[in-house]
Design a protein around this motif. Structure first.
Motif, short mmCIF file in Angstrom:
data_model
loop_
_atom_site.label_atom_id
_atom_site.label_comp_id
_atom_site.label_asym_id
_atom_site.label_seq_id
_atom_site.Cartn_x
_atom_site.Cartn_y
_atom_site.Cartn_z
N ALA A 14 49.80 36.32 39.77
CA ALA A 14 49.67 34.89 40.02
C ALA A 14 50.08 34.12 38.77
CB ALA A 14 48.23 34.55 40.39
N THR A 15 50.47 32.88 38.97
CA THR A 15 50.89 32.05 37.85
C THR A 15 49.71 31.42 37.12
OG1 THR A 15 51.17 30.21 39.37
CG2 THR A 15 53.13 31.51 38.85
N SER A 16 48.53 31.43 37.75
CA SER A 16 47.33 30.89 37.11
C SER A 16 46.09 31.57 37.69
CB SER A 16 47.24 29.38 37.31
OG SER A 16 47.09 29.09 38.68
N ARG A 17 44.98 31.42 36.97
CA ARG A 17 43.71 31.97 37.46
C ARG A 17 42.92 30.81 38.06
NH1 ARG A 17 40.67 35.39 33.06
NH2 ARG A 17 40.58 33.35 32.11
N ASN A 18 42.99 30.69 39.37
CA ASN A 18 42.23 29.64 40.03
C ASN A 18 41.64 30.19 41.32
OD1 ASN A 18 44.32 29.64 41.94
ND2 ASN A 18 45.38 27.94 40.98
N SER A 19 40.84 29.39 41.99
CA SER A 19 40.15 29.84 43.19
C SER A 19 41.11 30.22 44.31
CB SER A 19 39.19 28.75 43.69
OG SER A 19 38.17 28.54 42.76
N ALA A 20 42.20 29.47 44.45
CA ALA A 20 43.16 29.77 45.53
C ALA A 20 43.77 31.15 45.36
CB ALA A 20 44.25 28.70 45.56
N HIS A 21 44.20 31.50 44.15
CA HIS A 21 44.79 32.82 43.93
C HIS A 21 43.73 33.91 44.08
CE1 HIS A 21 48.06 30.59 41.63
NE2 HIS A 21 48.66 31.17 42.65
N GLN A 70 41.06 33.83 45.97
CA GLN A 70 40.78 33.99 47.40
C GLN A 70 41.89 34.77 48.09
OE1 GLN A 70 40.18 29.96 48.61
NE2 GLN A 70 37.97 30.03 48.20
N ARG A 71 43.13 34.53 47.68
CA ARG A 71 44.24 35.30 48.25
C ARG A 71 44.10 36.78 47.90
NH1 ARG A 71 50.01 33.69 46.36
NH2 ARG A 71 49.83 35.52 45.07
N PHE A 72 43.69 37.08 46.67
CA PHE A 72 43.47 38.48 46.28
C PHE A 72 42.33 39.10 47.09
CE2 PHE A 72 41.13 41.51 43.56
CZ PHE A 72 42.06 42.54 43.60
N LEU A 73 41.23 38.36 47.27
CA LEU A 73 40.12 38.89 48.06
C LEU A 73 40.55 39.16 49.50
CD1 LEU A 73 37.13 36.72 46.80
CD2 LEU A 73 37.66 39.10 46.22
N VAL A 107 33.61 43.66 41.21
CA VAL A 107 33.06 43.47 39.87
C VAL A 107 33.95 42.45 39.17
CG1 VAL A 107 32.50 44.57 37.69
CG2 VAL A 107 32.23 45.85 39.83
N THR A 108 33.35 41.34 38.73
CA THR A 108 34.11 40.29 38.09
C THR A 108 33.40 39.81 36.83
OG1 THR A 108 33.01 38.47 39.23
CG2 THR A 108 34.90 39.44 40.33
N ASP A 109 34.07 38.94 36.11
CA ASP A 109 33.43 38.27 34.98
C ASP A 109 32.89 36.93 35.47
OD1 ASP A 109 35.67 36.74 35.29
OD2 ASP A 109 36.55 37.26 33.36
N ASN A 110 32.52 36.04 34.58
CA ASN A 110 31.91 34.79 35.00
C ASN A 110 32.91 33.63 35.01
OD1 ASN A 110 32.24 34.54 32.29
ND2 ASN A 110 30.17 33.85 31.83
N LEU A 111 34.16 33.90 35.24
CA LEU A 111 35.17 32.86 35.35
C LEU A 111 34.80 31.93 36.51
CD1 LEU A 111 37.94 31.96 34.17
CD2 LEU A 111 38.98 33.32 35.97
N SER A 112 34.95 30.65 36.33
CA SER A 112 34.50 29.70 37.35
C SER A 112 35.19 29.91 38.70
CB SER A 112 34.72 28.27 36.87
OG SER A 112 36.09 28.03 36.65
N SER A 113 36.44 30.37 38.72
CA SER A 113 37.12 30.58 39.99
C SER A 113 36.53 31.75 40.77
CB SER A 113 38.61 30.80 39.78
OG SER A 113 38.86 31.98 39.05
N HIS A 114 35.75 32.60 40.13
CA HIS A 114 35.13 33.72 40.82
C HIS A 114 33.88 33.33 41.57
CE1 HIS A 114 37.18 36.60 37.74
NE2 HIS A 114 38.00 36.14 38.64
N ASN A 115 33.30 32.20 41.25
CA ASN A 115 32.08 31.79 41.95
C ASN A 115 32.13 30.33 42.40
OD1 ASN A 115 31.68 30.44 39.55
ND2 ASN A 115 30.14 31.84 38.78
N SER A 116 33.31 29.84 42.70
CA SER A 116 33.44 28.47 43.20
C SER A 116 32.94 28.39 44.63
CB SER A 116 34.90 28.01 43.11
OG SER A 116 35.70 28.78 43.99
N LYS A 117 32.75 27.19 45.14
CA LYS A 117 32.25 27.02 46.51
C LYS A 117 33.16 27.68 47.55
CE LYS A 117 29.49 22.89 45.89
NZ LYS A 117 29.22 21.55 46.36
N GLY A 118 34.46 27.59 47.35
CA GLY A 118 35.40 28.19 48.30
C GLY A 118 35.33 29.70 48.36
N VAL A 119 35.02 30.30 47.25
CA VAL A 119 34.92 31.77 47.20
C VAL A 119 33.64 32.19 47.87
CG1 VAL A 119 34.74 33.76 45.66
CG2 VAL A 119 36.32 31.93 45.12
#
Length: 89
Positions: free
Chosen positions: A50-57, A59-62, A77-89
């Motif tokens: 992906a070109t960036s680490r965000n919730s959309a990418h 979610q596509r990986f999930l 297993v993830t770290d605490n990056l905000s895109s890993h626990n956003s509302k959309g995820v």
């Protein structure tokens, strides 16, 4: 202690200090992020770039993980990056 009679290894200074490379923290357009998953039972792997680490990418990986594992539990297993626990995820 005896004096050194041979040259130091590459990346070490003559006085015994490790020479570090200059860090480049520029975030240019050429940066690529890699997402990856592994199913240990049979070694199947899922990777995505992906070109960036965000919730959309993320979610596509999930979704790729879910498509590759239609039945059974999936452990993530993830770290605490905000895109890993956003509302959309």
């Amino acid at each position: 202690m005896i004096p050194r009679t041979f040259p130091p290894a590459p990346s070490w200074s003559p006085d015994g200090h490790h020479i570090k490379a200059v860090l480049d923290s520029a975030r240019g357009p050429e940066k690529t992020w890699v997402y990856g998953g592994l199913r240990p039972a049979d070694g199947q792997e899922i990777t995505m770039t992906a070109t960036s680490r965000n919730s959309a990418h993320y979610q596509r990986f999930l979704q790729l993980l879910e498509d590759a594992n239609p039945v059974g539990d999936i452990v993530v297993v993830t770290d605490n990056l905000s895109s890993h626990n956003s509302k959309g995820v």
